[in-house]
Design an enzyme around this catalytic site. Structure first.
Site, PDB file in Angstrom:
ATOM      1  N   ASP A  21       0.816  -1.204   0.064  1.00  0.00           N
ATOM      2  CA  ASP A  21       0.003  -0.111  -0.122  1.00  0.00           C
ATOM      3  C   ASP A  21       0.923   1.233  -0.085  1.00  0.00           C
ATOM      4  OD1 ASP A  21      -1.579   2.170   0.714  1.00  0.00           O
ATOM      5  OD2 ASP A  21      -2.717   0.935   2.245  1.00  0.00           O
ATOM      6  N   ILE A  22       0.737   2.051  -0.917  1.00  0.00           N
ATOM      7  CA  ILE A  22       1.549   3.271  -1.081  1.00  0.00           C
ATOM      8  C   ILE A  22       1.554   4.076   0.228  1.00  0.00           C
ATOM      9  CG2 ILE A  22      -0.065   4.690  -2.258  1.00  0.00           C
ATOM     10  CD1 ILE A  22       3.397   4.451  -3.738  1.00  0.00           C
ATOM     11  N   VAL A  28      -8.213   3.572 -12.680  1.00  0.00           N
ATOM     12  CA  VAL A  28      -9.500   4.404 -13.265  1.00  0.00           C
ATOM     13  C   VAL A  28      -8.978   4.774 -14.764  1.00  0.00           C
ATOM     14  CG1 VAL A  28     -10.828   6.503 -13.034  1.00  0.00           C
ATOM     15  CG2 VAL A  28      -9.960   5.180 -11.005  1.00  0.00           C
ATOM     16  N   TYR A  29      -7.775   5.225 -14.964  1.00  0.00           N
ATOM     17  CA  TYR A  29      -7.134   5.601 -16.322  1.00  0.00           C
ATOM     18  C   TYR A  29      -6.935   4.590 -17.200  1.00  0.00           C
ATOM     19  CZ  TYR A  29      -6.937  10.524 -14.776  1.00  0.00           C
ATOM     20  OH  TYR A  29      -7.253  11.585 -13.974  1.00  0.00           O
ATOM     21  N   SER A  85      -1.817   5.279 -13.938  1.00  0.00           N
ATOM     22  CA  SER A  85      -2.611   5.292 -14.896  1.00  0.00           C
ATOM     23  C   SER A  85      -3.184   3.941 -15.078  1.00  0.00           C
ATOM     24  CB  SER A  85      -1.889   5.590 -16.329  1.00  0.00           C
ATOM     25  OG  SER A  85      -1.935   7.224 -16.454  1.00  0.00           O
ATOM     26  N   THR A  86      -2.914   2.846 -14.332  1.00  0.00           N
ATOM     27  CA  THR A  86      -3.375   1.736 -14.707  1.00  0.00           C
ATOM     28  C   THR A  86      -4.721   1.079 -13.828  1.00  0.00           C
ATOM     29  OG1 THR A  86      -2.352   0.478 -12.651  1.00  0.00           O
ATOM     30  CG2 THR A  86      -1.021   0.752 -14.851  1.00  0.00           C
ATOM     31  N   VAL A  99      -5.528   5.329  -5.496  1.00  0.00           N
ATOM     32  CA  VAL A  99      -4.170   5.837  -4.594  1.00  0.00           C
ATOM     33  C   VAL A  99      -4.585   7.240  -4.210  1.00  0.00           C
ATOM     34  CG1 VAL A  99      -1.930   6.531  -5.224  1.00  0.00           C
ATOM     35  CG2 VAL A  99      -2.625   4.610  -6.166  1.00  0.00           C
ATOM     36  N   ASP A 100      -5.084   8.333  -5.104  1.00  0.00           N
ATOM     37  CA  ASP A 100      -5.462   9.490  -4.636  1.00  0.00           C
ATOM     38  C   ASP A 100      -6.173   9.595  -3.448  1.00  0.00           C
ATOM     39  OD1 ASP A 100      -5.117  12.270  -4.868  1.00  0.00           O
ATOM     40  OD2 ASP A 100      -6.660  12.328  -6.632  1.00  0.00           O
TER      41      ASP A 100
HETATM   42  N1  AR6 Z   1      -1.538   1.619  -2.955  1.00  0.00           N
HETATM   43  C1  AR6 Z   1      -0.748   1.075  -4.040  1.00  0.00           C
HETATM   44  N2  AR6 Z   1      -1.727   1.017  -5.084  1.00  0.00           N
HETATM   45  C2  AR6 Z   1      -2.787   1.205  -5.153  1.00  0.00           C
HETATM   46  C3  AR6 Z   1      -3.447   1.651  -3.778  1.00  0.00           C
HETATM   47  C4  AR6 Z   1      -2.789   1.753  -2.889  1.00  0.00           C
HETATM   48  N3  AR6 Z   1      -3.180   2.544  -1.560  1.00  0.00           N
HETATM   49  N4  AR6 Z   1      -4.869   1.908  -4.261  1.00  0.00           N
HETATM   50  C5  AR6 Z   1      -5.039   1.589  -5.437  1.00  0.00           C
HETATM   51  N5  AR6 Z   1      -3.732   1.123  -6.198  1.00  0.00           N
HETATM   52  P1  AR6 Z   1      -5.703   4.457  -9.830  1.00  0.00           P
HETATM   53  P2  AR6 Z   1      -5.221   6.074 -12.288  1.00  0.00           P
HETATM   54  C6  AR6 Z   1      -3.323   0.727  -7.570  1.00  0.00           C
HETATM   55  O1  AR6 Z   1      -6.941   4.527 -10.160  1.00  0.00           O
HETATM   56  O2  AR6 Z   1      -5.337   4.915 -13.062  1.00  0.00           O
HETATM   57  C7  AR6 Z   1      -8.400   8.641  -9.280  1.00  0.00           C
HETATM   58  O3  AR6 Z   1      -9.430   8.771  -8.987  1.00  0.00           O
HETATM   59  C8  AR6 Z   1      -4.653   0.354  -8.524  1.00  0.00           C
HETATM   60  O4  AR6 Z   1      -5.014  -1.206  -8.292  1.00  0.00           O
HETATM   61  O5  AR6 Z   1      -5.414   5.149  -8.211  1.00  0.00           O
HETATM   62  O6  AR6 Z   1      -3.836   6.921 -12.422  1.00  0.00           O
HETATM   63  C9  AR6 Z   1      -7.425   9.909  -9.514  1.00  0.00           C
HETATM   64  O7  AR6 Z   1      -8.061  11.177  -8.632  1.00  0.00           O
HETATM   65  C10 AR6 Z   1      -4.004   0.727  -9.692  1.00  0.00           C
HETATM   66  O8  AR6 Z   1      -3.255  -0.611 -10.310  1.00  0.00           O
HETATM   67  O9  AR6 Z   1      -4.605   5.563 -10.659  1.00  0.00           O
HETATM   68  C11 AR6 Z   1      -7.450  10.323 -10.931  1.00  0.00           C
HETATM   69  O10 AR6 Z   1      -8.887  10.800 -11.441  1.00  0.00           O
HETATM   70  C12 AR6 Z   1      -3.041   1.890  -9.742  1.00  0.00           C
HETATM   71  O11 AR6 Z   1      -2.907   1.883  -8.154  1.00  0.00           O
HETATM   72  C13 AR6 Z   1      -7.564   8.688 -11.267  1.00  0.00           C
HETATM   73  O12 AR6 Z   1      -8.077   7.864 -10.310  1.00  0.00           O
HETATM   74  C14 AR6 Z   1      -3.594   3.130 -10.110  1.00  0.00           C
HETATM   75  O13 AR6 Z   1      -4.868   3.249  -9.946  1.00  0.00           O
HETATM   76  C15 AR6 Z   1      -5.987   8.339 -11.458  1.00  0.00           C
HETATM   77  O14 AR6 Z   1      -6.079   6.887 -12.145  1.00  0.00           O
END
Ligand code: AR6
Length: 170
Positions: free
Chosen positions: A9-10, A124-125, A121-122, A32-33
């Protein structure tokens, strides 16, 4: 530079800086955000609001990076970057590479020696994880940076294995 890939978990990383997969508004979201803002607390949002009121009235551009406090997270700084939304018809790999090089540049300016990246980006994006892992690993490996340790922190085993393969970690 030492490059690692591990499952985790980041928000729990004891590193100098953690990278946030943010959106252009810098005002939070899911994935993550959401986790970073939830665990890090109000201080991060307040710092982001100040950035919007100051240098980034129109938001943070895709591929750019900017740092704030890490609030209550174990890290010292959060480096926010905005990944590209995946497109099957347009190559946006340069934007994803730019997220990594810009974040490393900001880290270096801060004097951060260790940086943790999520798989930008992997989620939601929608970027295919294998493609994203290749771009991320290649960009970090070829970066001319004073950062000593880069840790890719992946939420699931499948993504961890993809990143591990790309960085040559058995
Ligand atoms: N620690 C590590 N990895 C994680 C965690 C965590 N706590 N939570 C999710 N992941 P994403 P994006 C993984 O959607 O695609 C947000 O709403 C997850 O499984 O967080 O860049 C922002 O505000 C996936 O593999 O980021 C933007 O609107 C990876 O982290 C949008 O999402 C990235 O998933 C950005 O989308």
């Amino acid at each position: 530079m030492r490059i690692e890939a591990e499952r985790g978990d980041i928000t729990q990383q004891h590193v100098d800086a953690v990278v946030n997969a943010a959106n252009s508004t810098l005002l939070g979201g899911g994935g993550v955000d959401g986790a970073i803002h939830r665990r890090g607390g109000r201080e991060i949002l307040e710092a982001c609001e100040q950035l919007r009121a100051g240098d980034y009235p129109d938001g943070l551009p895709v591929g750019a990076a900017v740092a704030t406090t890490a609030g209550r997270l174990p890290a010292r700084w959060v480096i926010h970057t905005v990944g590209p939304v995946y497109s099957p018809s347009e190559d946006r790999s340069h934007a994803l590479a730019s997220c990594h090089s810009a974040a490393l540049r900001v880290a270096e300016e801060l004097g951060a020696r260790s940086v943790a990246f999520p798989a930008i980006s992997t989620g939601v994006y929608g970027y295919p994880a294998e493609e994203a892992a290749g771009i991320a690993a290649r960009t970090v490996r070829t970066a001319d940076s004073a950062v000593e340790t880069v840790r890719f922190v992946l939420f699931d085993e499948h993504t961890r294995a993809l990143f591990a393969a790309e960085i040559g970690q058995g």
